[in-house]
Design a protein around this motif. Structure first.
Motif, PDB file in Angstrom:
ATOM      1  N   LEU A   9     -36.559 -12.268  16.957  1.00 58.35           N
ATOM      2  CA  LEU A   9     -36.773 -11.262  17.986  1.00 58.35           C
ATOM      3  C   LEU A   9     -37.965 -10.379  17.640  1.00 58.35           C
ATOM      4  O   LEU A   9     -38.774 -10.041  18.506  1.00 58.35           O
ATOM      5  N   VAL A 211     -37.342 -17.301  21.473  1.00 57.57           N
ATOM      6  CA  VAL A 211     -36.169 -16.449  21.310  1.00 57.57           C
ATOM      7  C   VAL A 211     -35.108 -16.837  22.333  1.00 57.57           C
ATOM      8  O   VAL A 211     -35.423 -17.166  23.487  1.00 57.57           O
ATOM      9  N   THR A 215     -29.961 -13.629  21.659  1.00 55.75           N
ATOM     10  CA  THR A 215     -30.621 -12.810  20.648  1.00 55.75           C
ATOM     11  C   THR A 215     -31.256 -11.582  21.293  1.00 55.75           C
ATOM     12  O   THR A 215     -31.184 -10.479  20.739  1.00 55.75           O
ATOM     13  N   GLY A 219     -29.990  -7.905  20.526  1.00 57.74           N
ATOM     14  CA  GLY A 219     -30.918  -7.153  19.682  1.00 57.74           C
ATOM     15  C   GLY A 219     -31.622  -6.004  20.347  1.00 57.74           C
ATOM     16  O   GLY A 219     -32.273  -5.200  19.674  1.00 57.74           O
TER      17      GLY A 219
END
Length: 220
Positions: A9, A211, A215, A219
């Motif tokens: 990320l 990504v 995620t 995140g």
């Protein structure tokens, strides 16, 4: 190490901040697709060529709900009076995100790499200008055109987890304008969406960030 180079990320945020493309996979239980995404203001004719050659799906610009409101951009399905405008059988979502299609008035046909890059880049540039409203938009862009505009859910990932919202959430975290250009990655051999494994391999070959939607959601 290779997975870290494409899948983190932090790297995706850094790449977007630098105006570089990022590959974003939504989820296997949603569309199951990987989109190649750019900050809209960073799109050049070369980027459009990459989107159509290496992506192959629909080239679009996603805008936040606030920007769409300022430009008076409707959800397209809410303005169409036709019996085909029925999305109850949409298998991956409750509704589409499509709004208008546009060309920049300084282009010609609107479909060339140069014309689409102009349209996309200007959409990115004006998306940040709070004084730029529907009258300015209509003076600079015409509809219908060759760039599809997508309107995000107001709360982004809290309401919907499509590529529209995923890309704009990434843009917000990277501190770039609230306008993201992209295209779905397709497979010439299977006729389907490019597999996640092949999308990761593409990212690795070209040293691009990859990504997963999960995620991003977890995140950000």
């Amino acid at each position: 190490m290779q997975g870290e180079s494409t899948g983190g990320l932090a790297r995706a945020i850094e790449a977007f901040r630098a105006g570089e493309p990022v590959l974003v996979h939504d989820a296997d239980d949603r569309e199951g697709e990987t989109d190649l995404l750019y900050p809209a203001s960073a799109v050049t004719p070369e980027a459009v060529a990459r989107l159509r050659n290496d992506g192959g799906g629909l080239i679009f610009v996603a805008l936040t709900d606030a920007v769409a409101e300022r430009f008076d951009l409707p959800f397209r399905h809410e303005t169409v009076d036709h019996p085909a405008n029925d999305h109850t059988d949409l298998g991956y979502d409750a509704r589409p995100s499509f709004s208008l299609t546009v060309n920049h008035r300084d282009g010609f046909t609107g479909v060339t790499d140069n014309d689409r890059a102009l349209t996309i880049r200007r959409l990115g540039e004006v998306s940040e200008d709070e004084s730029y409203g529907v009258d300015a938009f209509a003076a600079e862009f015409r509809t219908p055109g060759h760039v599809h505009l997508l309107r995000a859910s107001p709360a982004l990932l809290a309401e919907r987890r499509g590529h529209t919202e995923l890309g704009l959430a990434l843009a917000r975290e990277a501190g770039v304008e609230p306008a993201v250009a992209g295209c779905e990655m397709l497979d010439d051999e299977t006729g389907e969406a490019l597999s996640t494994a092949d999308a990761r391999a593409y990212a690795s070959r070209h040293d691009l960030a990859f990504v997963d939607g999960a995620t991003l959601v977890g995140g950000l």
